[in-house]
Enzyme design. Structure first.
Site, mmCIF file in Angstrom:
data_model
loop_
_atom_site.group_PDB
_atom_site.id
_atom_site.type_symbol
_atom_site.label_atom_id
_atom_site.label_comp_id
_atom_site.label_asym_id
_atom_site.label_seq_id
_atom_site.Cartn_x
_atom_site.Cartn_y
_atom_site.Cartn_z
ATOM 1 N N THR A 297 0.814 -1.223 0.000
ATOM 2 C CA THR A 297 0.000 0.000 0.000
ATOM 3 C C THR A 297 0.847 1.273 0.000
ATOM 4 O O THR A 297 0.307 2.371 -0.045
ATOM 5 C CB THR A 297 -0.908 0.022 1.252
ATOM 6 N N CYS B 258 18.063 4.914 -3.628
ATOM 7 C CA CYS B 258 17.607 5.517 -4.890
ATOM 8 C C CYS B 258 18.641 6.477 -5.505
ATOM 9 O O CYS B 258 18.904 6.431 -6.715
ATOM 10 C CB CYS B 258 16.285 6.248 -4.655
ATOM 11 N N ARG C 147 21.931 -3.840 2.980
ATOM 12 C CA ARG C 147 22.760 -3.415 1.840
ATOM 13 C C ARG C 147 24.251 -3.589 2.065
ATOM 14 O O ARG C 147 24.979 -3.935 1.148
ATOM 15 C CB ARG C 147 22.474 -1.946 1.509
ATOM 16 N N HIS D 12 14.617 12.298 -8.473
ATOM 17 C CA HIS D 12 15.771 12.915 -7.834
ATOM 18 C C HIS D 12 16.676 13.509 -8.923
ATOM 19 O O HIS D 12 16.875 12.894 -9.972
ATOM 20 C CB HIS D 12 16.608 11.875 -7.080
ATOM 21 N N ARG E 10 -3.606 -2.220 9.406
ATOM 22 C CA ARG E 10 -4.358 -1.004 9.066
ATOM 23 C C ARG E 10 -4.950 -1.092 7.664
ATOM 24 O O ARG E 10 -5.938 -0.438 7.359
ATOM 25 C CB ARG E 10 -3.437 0.227 9.114
ATOM 26 N N SER E 11 -4.317 -1.887 6.803
ATOM 27 C CA SER E 11 -4.741 -1.926 5.402
ATOM 28 C C SER E 11 -5.720 -3.068 5.099
ATOM 29 O O SER E 11 -6.088 -3.259 3.943
ATOM 30 C CB SER E 11 -3.527 -2.060 4.491
HETATM 31 P P1 A2P Z 1 0.182 0.318 5.742
HETATM 32 O O1 A2P Z 1 -0.339 1.142 4.593
HETATM 33 O O2 A2P Z 1 -0.749 -0.782 6.138
HETATM 34 O O3 A2P Z 1 0.682 1.145 6.899
HETATM 35 P P2 A2P Z 1 5.266 4.357 2.586
HETATM 36 O O4 A2P Z 1 6.756 4.160 2.456
HETATM 37 O O5 A2P Z 1 4.644 4.934 1.363
HETATM 38 O O6 A2P Z 1 4.905 5.106 3.833
HETATM 39 O O7 A2P Z 1 4.668 2.877 2.765
HETATM 40 C C1 A2P Z 1 5.076 1.984 3.769
HETATM 41 C C2 A2P Z 1 4.509 0.595 3.513
HETATM 42 O O8 A2P Z 1 4.945 -0.276 4.561
HETATM 43 C C3 A2P Z 1 2.993 0.556 3.538
HETATM 44 O O9 A2P Z 1 2.533 -0.407 2.636
HETATM 45 C C4 A2P Z 1 2.706 0.142 4.974
HETATM 46 O O10 A2P Z 1 1.479 -0.497 5.152
HETATM 47 C C5 A2P Z 1 3.814 -0.865 5.188
HETATM 48 N N1 A2P Z 1 4.020 -1.093 6.611
HETATM 49 C C6 A2P Z 1 4.341 -0.178 7.563
HETATM 50 N N2 A2P Z 1 4.404 -0.760 8.790
HETATM 51 C C7 A2P Z 1 4.112 -2.063 8.601
HETATM 52 C C8 A2P Z 1 4.004 -3.201 9.473
HETATM 53 N N3 A2P Z 1 4.202 -3.092 10.790
HETATM 54 N N4 A2P Z 1 3.689 -4.398 8.926
HETATM 55 C C9 A2P Z 1 3.469 -4.510 7.609
HETATM 56 N N5 A2P Z 1 3.556 -3.494 6.735
HETATM 57 C C10 A2P Z 1 3.868 -2.281 7.220
#
Ligand code: A2P
Length: 338
Positions: free
Chosen positions: A12, A131, A100, A244, A40-41
């Protein structure tokens, strides 16, 4: 190539979304696509090749039967889940900085060191570089091969999308607020990013550099497989949404002229030379957004030293800087190794 069960971890997010798009656009042979994010998603569906796929919550059991995992959910998620996935036979291509610089984990830019992909066997993990480093080494590798690079001095002008979705929203909200004479709110960055430049990306280290700057130094040496290249970097966040830009100054071992660099880069893989100042043509962030190439222009001899070249290097940080580079690695992994 046969087809593979693929998972996108962080589906997401800004990079995860682009990974899904790039897999589709390049027709990567996906048997089943699993989309993982945080709890959350749950309830969100994303589209792949016209089909709706529900996002699942990432757990230790998410990787059964998955052959390739594209990870972009942050360093701590990768640190925890990449080894779990690898132990279940999933090859992880990790977009975070977690692995990395681990010596036996390959750090790969397909145009530069595709052979390193074979080292995935060590740990089942391949690291996708930072990046800013990716686009710089794509532009510099042909020059290094031709005349040897002694020293690189780079300053970056980095888009907010590199920080993720929340930062993209922050730049638009601050811009709207300021244009309506309201107070801008800074949550993602320590200072206002709209109409500003922040010489601060990632955390500050003891040597006074930021972690982002030291990523460029250390990753360049590892990808080019040459510890002798001297690199110094200043990384700056600018109010640009995508792509960038980088001012790159190099000192070479042997003399190379600006025309020779132009000729060399005109046939280099992944590079497009845009260098016609008399027509006001040079690489621009807004033109690179959504494109796959690394654009190089403003190629000039550095007249202050005998063997110096200046370049302006621009690329879409979410595509070549992240999602595209990861999918290119997956393509080689699939066709040559799995
Ligand atoms: P979510 O949307 O459910 O928070 P970005 O870099 O654009 O902020 O996106 C970060 C990505 O990492 C999102 O898909 C977010 O999901 C996911 N993410 C963040 N924390 C977690 C977690 N604890 N477990 C799984 N996915 C995570």
């Amino acid at each position: 190539m046969r087809s593979y069960n693929v998972a996108v971890v962080g589906a997401t997010g800004a990079v995860g979304n682009e990974m899904i798009k790039v897999l589709e656009q390049r027709n990567f042979p996906v048997k089943k696509l699993t989309l993982l994010a945080s709890e959350r998603s749950l309830g969100i569906d994303l589209t792949f090749h016209g089909k709706s796929i529900p996002v699942e919550a990432l757990t230790e059991n998410s990787f059964a039967g998955i052959e390739i995992g594209l990870f972009s959910a942050g360093g701590s998620i990768s640190e925890k889940y990449a080894p779990i996935a690898a132990a279940q036979g999933c090859v992880v291509i990790d977009n975070t900085s977690a692995f990395r610089m681990v010596p036996d984990i390959p750090l790969v830019v397909p145009e530069v060191n595709p052979g390193a992909i074979a080292l995935y066997k060590n740990r089942g993990i391949i690291a996708n570089p930072n990046c800013s480093t990716i686009q710089m080494v794509v532009a510099l590798k042909p020059i290094h091969d031709a005349v040897g690079i002694k020293r690189i001095v780079v300053s970056t002008y980095q888009a907010v999308s590199g920080t993720g979705k929340k930062a993209i929203d922050e730049l638009s909200l601050q811009t709207q607020a300021l244009l309506s004479f309201k107070e801008p709110v800074a949550k993602v960055y320590p200072h206002q990013i709209a109409f500003n430049c922040l010489p601060h990306i990632d955390v500050f280290l003891e040597n006074g550099y930021t972690k982002e700057e030291m990523k460029m130094v250390n990753e360049t040496k590892k990808i080019m497989d040459d510890q002798s290249i001297m690199v110094t970097a200043t990384t700056v966040r600018v109010p640009v949404f995508y792509s960038h830009s980088e001012s790159v100054n190099i000192e070479t071992k042997k003399k190379i002229t600006a025309d020779e660099v132009r000729k060399l880069l005109s046939t280099a893989p992944g590079v497009m030379v845009v260098d016609n100042p008399s027509n006001k043509e040079y690489p621009l962030a807004i033109n690179a957004a959504g494109r796959d190439e690394t654009f190089v222009g403003r190629i000039r001899e550095d007249e202050s030293i005998p063997n110096g070249i200046n370049l302006w290097v621009v690329s879409d940080n979410i595509r070549k800087g992240a999602a595209l580079n990861a999918v290119q690695i997956a393509e080689i992994l699939g066709s040559k190794y799995l």
